[in-house]
Scaffold this motif. Structure first.
Motif, PDB file in Angstrom:
ATOM      1  N   GLN A  38      96.680  38.734  36.718  1.00 45.88           N
ATOM      2  CA  GLN A  38      96.523  39.756  37.962  1.00 45.88           C
ATOM      3  C   GLN A  38      96.573  39.175  39.214  1.00 45.88           C
ATOM      4  OE1 GLN A  38      92.195  41.640  37.452  1.00 45.88           O
ATOM      5  NE2 GLN A  38      92.426  40.821  39.409  1.00 45.88           N
ATOM      6  N   SER A  39      97.437  40.469  40.061  1.00 52.40           N
ATOM      7  CA  SER A  39      97.499  40.040  41.476  1.00 52.40           C
ATOM      8  C   SER A  39      96.533  40.808  42.438  1.00 52.40           C
ATOM      9  CB  SER A  39      98.895  40.132  41.775  1.00 52.40           C
ATOM     10  OG  SER A  39      99.159  41.723  41.798  1.00 52.40           O
ATOM     11  N   GLY A  40      95.955  41.737  41.895  1.00 46.49           N
ATOM     12  CA  GLY A  40      95.097  42.593  42.355  1.00 46.49           C
ATOM     13  C   GLY A  40      94.022  43.701  41.657  1.00 46.49           C
ATOM     14  N   ALA A  41      93.248  44.080  42.106  1.00 39.75           N
ATOM     15  CA  ALA A  41      92.233  45.175  41.357  1.00 39.75           C
ATOM     16  C   ALA A  41      91.772  46.118  42.322  1.00 39.75           C
ATOM     17  CB  ALA A  41      91.500  44.244  40.614  1.00 39.75           C
ATOM     18  N   GLY A  59      93.485  37.153  41.683  1.00 42.95           N
ATOM     19  CA  GLY A  59      93.421  37.391  40.304  1.00 42.95           C
ATOM     20  C   GLY A  59      91.693  37.208  39.802  1.00 42.95           C
ATOM     21  N   ALA A  60      90.823  37.275  40.692  1.00 46.65           N
ATOM     22  CA  ALA A  60      89.383  37.629  40.348  1.00 46.65           C
ATOM     23  C   ALA A  60      89.085  38.567  39.587  1.00 46.65           C
ATOM     24  CB  ALA A  60      88.426  37.449  41.527  1.00 46.65           C
ATOM     25  N   SER A  61      88.411  38.305  38.540  1.00 46.08           N
ATOM     26  CA  SER A  61      88.007  39.399  37.526  1.00 46.08           C
ATOM     27  C   SER A  61      86.752  39.467  36.860  1.00 46.08           C
ATOM     28  CB  SER A  61      89.052  39.771  36.663  1.00 46.08           C
ATOM     29  OG  SER A  61      89.148  38.880  35.546  1.00 46.08           O
ATOM     30  N   ARG A  82      91.235  49.494  38.020  1.00 45.20           N
ATOM     31  CA  ARG A  82      92.400  49.369  37.500  1.00 45.20           C
ATOM     32  C   ARG A  82      93.128  48.186  38.060  1.00 45.20           C
ATOM     33  NH1 ARG A  82      96.311  53.605  40.949  1.00 45.20           N
ATOM     34  NH2 ARG A  82      95.840  52.807  43.213  1.00 45.20           N
ATOM     35  N   VAL A  83      94.112  47.647  37.792  1.00 44.24           N
ATOM     36  CA  VAL A  83      94.577  46.411  37.973  1.00 44.24           C
ATOM     37  C   VAL A  83      96.324  46.315  38.107  1.00 44.24           C
ATOM     38  CG1 VAL A  83      92.832  45.003  36.785  1.00 44.24           C
ATOM     39  CG2 VAL A  83      94.762  45.553  35.447  1.00 44.24           C
ATOM     40  N   ARG A  84      96.612  45.319  38.703  1.00 47.45           N
ATOM     41  CA  ARG A  84      98.112  45.537  38.485  1.00 47.45           C
ATOM     42  C   ARG A  84      98.697  43.641  38.805  1.00 47.45           C
ATOM     43  NH1 ARG A  84     100.473  47.164  44.313  1.00 47.45           N
ATOM     44  NH2 ARG A  84      99.240  45.506  45.878  1.00 47.45           N
ATOM     45  N   GLY A  85      99.724  43.318  38.116  1.00 45.82           N
ATOM     46  CA  GLY A  85     100.184  41.991  38.087  1.00 45.82           C
ATOM     47  C   GLY A  85     101.318  41.853  39.195  1.00 45.82           C
ATOM     48  N   GLU A  86     101.574  40.420  39.113  1.00 43.95           N
ATOM     49  CA  GLU A  86     102.592  39.993  40.342  1.00 43.95           C
ATOM     50  C   GLU A  86     103.732  41.029  40.132  1.00 43.95           C
ATOM     51  OE1 GLU A  86     103.097  36.182  39.929  1.00 43.95           O
ATOM     52  OE2 GLU A  86     101.033  35.644  40.552  1.00 43.95           O
ATOM     53  N   GLY A  87     104.227  41.712  41.133  1.00 49.00           N
ATOM     54  CA  GLY A  87     105.544  42.688  41.312  1.00 49.00           C
ATOM     55  C   GLY A  87     105.419  43.899  40.014  1.00 49.00           C
ATOM     56  N   GLY A  88     104.176  43.978  39.459  1.00 50.68           N
ATOM     57  CA  GLY A  88     104.152  45.243  38.388  1.00 50.68           C
ATOM     58  C   GLY A  88     103.530  46.442  39.045  1.00 50.68           C
ATOM     59  N   ASP A  89     103.460  47.276  38.214  1.00 51.62           N
ATOM     60  CA  ASP A  89     102.760  48.622  38.547  1.00 51.62           C
ATOM     61  C   ASP A  89     101.192  48.462  38.280  1.00 51.62           C
ATOM     62  OD1 ASP A  89     105.262  49.716  39.035  1.00 51.62           O
ATOM     63  OD2 ASP A  89     105.558  50.340  36.829  1.00 51.62           O
ATOM     64  N   TRP A  90     100.481  49.441  38.727  1.00 56.92           N
ATOM     65  CA  TRP A  90      99.089  49.602  38.779  1.00 56.92           C
ATOM     66  C   TRP A  90      98.920  50.142  37.142  1.00 56.92           C
ATOM     67  CZ3 TRP A  90      95.218  47.817  41.794  1.00 56.92           C
ATOM     68  CH2 TRP A  90      95.454  47.558  42.846  1.00 56.92           C
ATOM     69  N   THR A 818      95.442  32.059  20.810  1.00 52.76           N
ATOM     70  CA  THR A 818      95.597  33.300  21.478  1.00 52.76           C
ATOM     71  C   THR A 818      94.913  32.949  22.869  1.00 52.76           C
ATOM     72  OG1 THR A 818      95.335  34.546  19.388  1.00 52.76           O
ATOM     73  CG2 THR A 818      95.099  35.914  21.506  1.00 52.76           C
ATOM     74  N   VAL A 819      95.732  33.347  24.050  1.00 49.33           N
ATOM     75  CA  VAL A 819      95.363  33.231  25.276  1.00 49.33           C
ATOM     76  C   VAL A 819      95.212  34.589  26.076  1.00 49.33           C
ATOM     77  CG1 VAL A 819      95.685  32.164  27.579  1.00 49.33           C
ATOM     78  CG2 VAL A 819      96.334  31.061  25.718  1.00 49.33           C
ATOM     79  N   PRO A 820      93.922  35.097  26.422  1.00 48.20           N
ATOM     80  CA  PRO A 820      94.199  36.542  26.993  1.00 48.20           C
ATOM     81  C   PRO A 820      94.668  36.658  28.299  1.00 48.20           C
ATOM     82  CG  PRO A 820      91.875  35.533  27.288  1.00 48.20           C
ATOM     83  CD  PRO A 820      92.763  34.439  26.581  1.00 48.20           C
ATOM     84  N   PRO A 821      94.915  38.031  28.482  1.00 47.14           N
ATOM     85  CA  PRO A 821      95.701  38.114  29.844  1.00 47.14           C
ATOM     86  C   PRO A 821      94.976  37.648  30.913  1.00 47.14           C
ATOM     87  CG  PRO A 821      95.747  40.149  28.485  1.00 47.14           C
ATOM     88  CD  PRO A 821      94.838  39.084  27.758  1.00 47.14           C
ATOM     89  N   ASN A 822      95.393  37.081  32.188  1.00 43.80           N
ATOM     90  CA  ASN A 822      94.778  36.891  33.121  1.00 43.80           C
ATOM     91  C   ASN A 822      94.228  35.470  33.037  1.00 43.80           C
ATOM     92  OD1 ASN A 822      94.561  37.208  36.160  1.00 43.80           O
ATOM     93  ND2 ASN A 822      92.502  37.889  35.987  1.00 43.80           N
ATOM     94  N   ALA A 823      94.601  34.567  32.125  1.00 46.14           N
ATOM     95  CA  ALA A 823      93.999  33.445  31.715  1.00 46.14           C
ATOM     96  C   ALA A 823      95.213  32.433  31.360  1.00 46.14           C
ATOM     97  CB  ALA A 823      92.893  33.201  30.480  1.00 46.14           C
ATOM     98  N   THR A 824      95.054  31.352  31.496  1.00 38.93           N
ATOM     99  CA  THR A 824      96.169  30.268  31.295  1.00 38.93           C
ATOM    100  C   THR A 824      95.408  28.988  30.228  1.00 38.93           C
ATOM    101  OG1 THR A 824      95.965  28.958  32.846  1.00 38.93           O
ATOM    102  CG2 THR A 824      97.383  30.671  33.142  1.00 38.93           C
TER     103      THR A 824
END
Length: 929
Positions: A38-41, A59-61, A82-90, A818-824
Motif C-alpha cells: 500500500q502507498s496510500g489509503a 503503508g499504514a493499515s 479504499r487503497v492504492r499501491g505504488e503506481g497503481g489505481d485506487w 502465504t503472505v498477505p497483501p501489504n506485508a513481507t
C-alpha cells in the motif's frame, strides 16, 4: 489483477461499536497482485452531520489513528476505505461498516444504584421493574446498565441481548463497566416496562481458601440502569433507576453464586412481572444504595453462549447414578427440557472427570457446582441457569421424572466471544489433540478475565498463568481488547496497593507481596500484545504500570542487583514437587526471580525506546546489564553449569537472553543432556514449560525437543492426551496412571498454563512468527521434526491470512507460505537458505535429511542411543512390559539414560529371569524384522 480489493474497515473495539471518541481503524486488502504494498489509503465517514474524507499516506493499515472529528455520545456512522499501491489505481470503496458510539458524555450517568432495603439473608436475589410511557415519534432508545453483582434485563418481556453474567468482574471499587444496547425495537408507543433480575455473582462471593474464604466487596448486590428515549422532534427523556422503581425478593432464583450454582423454583415465576400492566402492589420501593464508581463503556468482548454440545454417552455408575458424558471438558451450563409434577426437583451436578466410575467432585473443593430446578408442573418446561457457570465434561442427573431422554439435555459452551485467529495441524493425531486441548482450555478460562480454572472454588485472574500463556493466546484468538481491559484492572490494583497482585481482581489482598513471573505480567503481557498486535497505544497506557513494577524490584534487589530471599512461587508445579507443596521445584526460586528481574528490565527499556523515552531506555538497559552480570556471577560457573542443574534454569538463561553465543550453546548442550538423562520427560513447571523446547531447538537440539513433545509417559504433554484429556491439566499428573485423581488439594483438569508449548508449535514447528510487530513483516522458519511428516499453521493477522508449513514428499521437504497483501516475509528454510519475499503464495523444496539408522538393542547398546531412537525405546519397553509392567515402568522412570551407561549394565540389578527374558524377546523381535 492490477487493482486491489479492500475489505470493510474494523474499529479498534470491533466492527459495530466504539467506546471511545477517537477509535483507531484497521483494514485488510483482500486481493492484490503479488508483492503489492500500500502507498496510500482514503477513509470516508458518513454521519448525520455529513460526510468527511481523510487521506492516509504510506503503508499504514493497522490501528491507524482516527483522522476525523471525535465522535459524540451515541453518534452513528458508516465508514469505508479504499487503497492504492505504488503506481497503481485506487481500489473500489469497501463495503461500509456501520457503527455507533457506546460511551456517555460527561455527567450523563445519573442512575442510582438500587437494591433491597431489608434483605432476609446475604446475597438475596431479587427482581426490579419500572413502567414508563413512550410518546409518538420515538426515533431511538438506548439502554445503559451495570451492577455491583450480575443482572439480566428485559423490556416488555424480551431480554435486551444474549450476554451472560453482565457486567462481568472488574475491581468494583475502582472500575465498573456498563453495557450499551440499542433497544429501539423492543420499545412500543404507549406503556412499557423494564424488568431486571439481579443476583450477587462475584460481588458477594466468598473468596479465599479453606477456612479463610470471606466476602470481599459487599453483602448485597445492587443495580443501576438508565434508558434514553430520543424523539424525532429533537427532544429526549432519561428513564433512570431510583426509589420509584419497584422491587421484589420473590425471584424464582432462590439462591445463586459463582461457586454455589443456582437453585431455581419455577413455581415462583410471577407471570407478566416484566411487562406493562402487572399488579406490583405486593412489591416494595427499591432502596437507594451506596454508589460504585461512575461506570465506563465495555472495551472487552462480551460473554455469551458460543456453542452447543449434545451428550455422547449415557453412563450408569456403579452406585446406580445417571451421568451424561459430553465428550469434551467445557465451561458453561446445561439446558434441560423436562416435564413433571409441581414441586419436583431435578438436580444437575457437574465434574470434569470420573473416579471409580462415579462423578469426581473432590477437586471442586468447596464449590458446590450444582443447579437445582424445581418444576412448576406446567407441561414441558425449559431451564438453564442464568447466574452461574460450571467447568465440566460429565453431568450427573438426579431426580429426573420418568425415563431420561438424553436429547432433552444439552451443554451450552459459554465464554468471552473472541474471534478465532490461529490454527495448527500436524501429521500426529496426539499432537493435534494436544493443540485442541489448548484451545478448549483457553475458551473455558477466558470469561471476562483470564482465569486459572473454571470449576472449583477459585476461578481467579492469576497473573502468572496469563503471563506465560499470552503468546499462545494472542495467536489463537484476537485477545488485544480482552487483555487490554484486564491490564487496565491490573494497573488500578497496582496503583492502589503499591505492587502487582498475584491475581486481578485482587480479592486475596496479595499486591503487598511481589512474586516473580506473576507480577511480571505487568511488563511481559503488554510486550506480547505489542509484538502480536503492534498496539503502541497499549504500551503507552501501561507504561506507568510497567515502570512501577520494575522500579519496585530494583529497589528490592539493592546493590547486589539480585532479587533474593523473599516469597516466591518459583517454578510452580514442577513435576517433582509433591502434591502438598507445588512450589517445591528443582530450580532455585531466587534464580528464577532474578532472571525475571532481568527480563522485565529489558522489556521496560524496550518500551521506553518505543515511546521515545530515551533517558529511561538507557537507564533500564544499564540496570538490566547489572542484573545480568550479577545473575551470572551468582548462579553460573565459567564452564556454563548452573547451580540449579535443572531444565528450567537453563531454559531461562537461554530464552531470556541472559547468555548468548558460546555460553548459550554450552547451556543448550547441558539442557539436552539433562532431558535425555531423564528419558525426555518434562522437568518444568509454569515458568520453564513455555521455554524449554525453545531453548532446545534454538541451540540445535531439535531431536531432544521432538522427543520431549512426543513423549507419552508421565510427566509429558501427551501423557494427559493418552489419558483422555480434552483440556490442559494443572498438574502433569492431575490424573494418575491408574485413573485416580491426584491426591493434592490443588488439582484442576482445565488450566491453560502448561499449554503454553503451543506457541512453540506455531512459531518454530510450523515456522510462523512476527518479524516486526503486528506481522507487517513475517518470519517464516519451519522446523521439520523427526517423526512427523507435515505440520502447518494459519493465522488471520491484521493484514490478512498468513500460512506456513512443511511436508515430507518424494521431492524432499516442501515448504509453503502465504503472505498477505501489504506485508513481507523473511524466509529461513530448513537447509539454512534465506529469502526475502513479498505477498503471494510461495513454495520451496529442500533436500530431506537422511533418517537415523535403527539402533540394535544389545547389552552393549548405550542408554542414550536407545532414548534417541524412539523405535528402539518402544521395542525395549514393549519387551519389558510383556514380562512385568510394573518393573518396566519403574525401570523407565528411574534409569538415567546416559551415553556412558549400557543397557546390560543398567539391568544388572534386575532379576536374571526378567533380564534374560527381555533380551530373548528383543532377539526374537530382531529376527522377525
Amino acid at each position: 489483477m492490477s487493482t486491489p480489493t479492500v475489505g470493510s474497515p474494523r474499529l479498534e473495539y470491533g466492527t459495530d461499536t466504539s467506546p471511545v471518541p477517537a477509535p483507531r481503524v484497521s483494514w485488510i486488502t483482500t486481493a492484490a497482485p503479488d508483492g503489492w504494498l500500500q502507498s496510500g489509503a482514503e477513509l470516508r465517514l458518513a454521519t448525520t452531520d455529513g460526510e468527511q474524507t481523510a487521506t492516509v499516506d504510506g503503508g499504514a493499515s493497522v490501528l491507524v489513528e482516527w483522522p476525523f472529528t471525535p465522535l459524540t455520545a451515541r453518534q452513528r456512522g458508516d465508514l469505508s476505505v479504499r487503497v492504492r499501491g505504488e503506481g497503481g489505481d485506487w481500489s473500489e470503496w469497501s463495503e461500509p461498516v456501520s457503527f455507533s458510539a457506546t460511551f456517555l458524555d460527561d455527567g450523563e450517568w445519573t442512575a442510582q444504584f438500587v437494591g433491597l432495603a431489608d434483605p432476609a439473608e446475604r446475597a438475596t436475589p431479587y427482581l426490579l421493574r419500572h413502567e414508563f410511557e413512550v410518546r409518538p415519534g420515538l426515533e431511538r432508545a438506548t439502554w445503559y446498565a451495570t451492577a455491583l453483582g450480575v443482572y439480566e434485563a428485559g423490556i416488555n418481556g424480551t431480554t435486551v441481548d444474549d450476554q451472560f453474567l453482565k457486567p462481568g468482574w472488574t475491581p468494583y471499587q475502582y472500575r465498573l463497566v456498563h453495557e450499551t444496547t440499542d433497544v429501539t425495537g423492543l420499545v412500543n408507543e404507549g406503556s412499557n416496562a423494564i424488568g431486571v433480575s439481579v443476583t450477587g455473582g462475584w460481588y458477594t462471593e466468598n473468596f479465599g481458601f479453606r477456612d479463610g474464604a470471606r466476602p470481599v466487596y459487599g453483602p448485597q448486590p445492587s443495580f443501576a440502569g438508565q434508558l434514553l428515549l430520543e424523539y424525532a422532534d429533537g427532544s429526549s427523556e432519561w428513564i433512570v433507576t431510583g426509589s420509584d422503581w419497584r422491587i421484589s425478593d420473590r425471584s424464582p432464583v432462590i439462591r445463586a453464586g459463582i461457586y454455589l450454582g443456582e437453585d431455581y423454583d419455577a413455581r415462583r415465576i410471577q407471570d407478566g412481572w416484566d411487562r406493562p400492566g402487572f399488579d406490583a402492589s405486593g412489591w416494595a420501593d427499591a432502596a437507594v444504595m451506596d454508589a460504585g464508581p461512575v461506570p465506563g463503556p465495555r472495551t472487552g468482548p462480551v460473554v455469551r453462549v458460543t456453542e452447543t454440545l449434545s451428550p455422547v454417552e449415557v453412563i450408569t455408575t456403579p452406585s446406580g447414578k445417571t451421568i451424561l458424558d459430553f465428550g469434551q471438558n467445557l465451561v458453561g451450563r446445561l439446558r434441560i427440557r423436562v416435564s413433571g409434577p409441581a414441586g419436583h426437583e431435578v438436580t444437575l451436578r457437574h465434574a470434569e472427570v470420573l473416579e471409580d466410575g462415579e462423578l469426581g467432585i473432590r477437586p471442586l473443593r468447596a464449590a458446590r457446582a450444582m443447579d437445582v430446578f424445581t418444576l412448576a408442573g406446567a407441561g414441558v418446561e425449559e431451564y438453564a441457569p442464568t447466574f452461574t457457570f460450571h467447568g465440566f465434561r460429565y453431568a450427573q442427573i438426579d431426580g429426573w421424572p420418568g425415563a431420561l431422554d438424553p436429547a432433552a439435555i444439552v451443554a451450552e459452551v459459554i465464554g468471552s466471544d473472541l474471534r478465532r485467529t490461529g490454527w495448527f495441524e500436524s501429521s500426529d493425531p496426539m499432537v493435534n489433540r494436544l493443540h485442541e486441548n489448548v484451545v478448549w482450555g483457553m475458551r473455558g478460562n477466558f470469561l471476562y478475565l483470564p482465569t486459572d480454572c473454571p470449576q472449583r472454588d477459585e476461578r481467579l485472574g492469576w497473573t502468572g498463568d496469563i503471563q506465560v500463556f499470552a503468546p499462545t493466546a494472542s495467536f489463537l484468538f484476537d485477545t488485544n481488547g480482552f487483555l487490554a481491559s484486564w491490564l487496565q484492572d491490573l494497573a488500578l490494583e497496582q496503583e492502589a496497593a503499591g505492587g502487582v497482585p498475584f491475581i486481578v481482581p485482587d480479592v486475596l489482598d496479595s499486591a503487598h507481596t511481589p512474586a516473580a513471573a506473576w507480577g511480571d505480567a505487568a511488563t511481559l503481557v503488554p510486550e506480547t500484545l505489542y509484538q502480536r498486535f503492534a498496539d503502541r497505544g497499549l504500551v503507552a497506557t501501561q507504561y506507568p504500570s510497567m515502570k512501577a513494577w520494575v522500579d519496585q524490584l530494583l529497589e528490592l534487589a539493592g546493590e547486589r542487583h539480585l532479587w533474593e530471599g523473599m516469597f516466591q512461587f518459583g517454578d510452580w508445579v514442577d513435576p517433582d514437587a509433591p502434591p502438598e507443596d507445588p512450589a517445591k521445584a528443582k530450580t532455585d526460586k531466587d534464580l528464577v526471580a532474578s532472571a525475571y528481574l532481568f527480563r522485565s528490565s529489558v522489556a521496560l527499556a524496550d518500551a521506553a525506546r518505543l515511546l521515545g523515552y530515551e533517558e529511561d531506555a538507557e537507564f533500564y538497559t544499564d540496570r538490566a546489564e547489572e542484573v545480568r552480570a550479577a545473575w551470572l556471577r551468582e548462579y553460573a560457573t565459567p564452564a556454563g553449569r548452573l547451580v540449579s542443574d535443572a531444565q528450567t534454569a537453563y531454559a531461562l538463561a537461554i530464552c531470556f537472553g541472559i547468555v548468548s553465543g558460546d555460553m548459550a550453546q554450552t547451556m543448550g548442550d547441558r539442557l539436552a543432556w539433562l532431558t535425555r538423562r531423564d528419558g525426555y520427560r518434562i522437568g518444568t513447571g509454569f515458568v520453564g514449560t513455555p521455554l524449554v523446547n525453545d531453548a532446545l531447538s534454538s541451540t540445535g537440539h531439535v531431536l531432544a525437543a521432538t522427543r520431549m513433545l512426543l513423549q507419552t509417559e508421565c510427566p509429558s504433554w501427551l501423557y494427559s492426551v493418552s489419558m483422555g484429556a480434552t483440556t490442559i491439566w494443572e498438574r502433569w499428573d492431575s490424573l494418575l496412571p491408574d485413573g485416580s485423581i491426584n491426591p493434592g488439594e490443588m488439582t484442576s483438569f482445565n488450566h491453560y498454563a502448561l499449554g503454553a508449548v503451543a506457541d512453540w508449535l506455531h512459531r518454530v514447528v510450523a515456522g510462523m512468527a512476527p518479524d516486526e510487530p503486528g506481522y507487517r513483516r513475517i518470519r517464516i522458519a519451519p522446523t521439520p521434526l523427526p517423526g512427523l511428516t507435515h505440520a502447518s499453521a494459519a493465522f488471520d493477522s491484521a493484514y490478512g491470512r498468513i500460512t506456513s508449513g512443511w511436508e515430507r514428499t518424494d521431492e524432499g521437504i516442501v515448504v509453503t507460505a502465504t503472505v498477505p497483501p501489504n506485508a513481507t516475509a523473511v524466509v529461513v528454510l530448513p537447509d539454512g537458505a534465506r529469502h526475502e519475499v513479498g505477498s503471494g503464495q510461495h513454495r520451496w523444496v529442500v533436500a530431506s535429511q537422511p533418517e537415523a539408522p535403527t539402533t540394535d538393542l544389545t547389552p552393549d547398546t548405550s542408554l542414550a542411543a536407545i532414548q534417541d531412537d524412539p523405535g528402539a525405546y518402544a521395542s525395549l519397553m514393549s519387551a519389558m512390559r510383556d514380562l512385568d509392567p510394573e518393573m518396566a515402568a519403574e525401570f523407565s522412570l528411574r534409569t538415567a539414560w546416559l551415553p556412558t551407561q549400557t543397557l546390560g549394565n543398567s539391568m544388572g540389578f534386575l532379576s536374571p529371569v526378567f533380564r534374560d527374558g527381555v533380551f530373548k524377546a528383543l532377539e526374537a523381535a530382531k529376527s522377525q524384522r
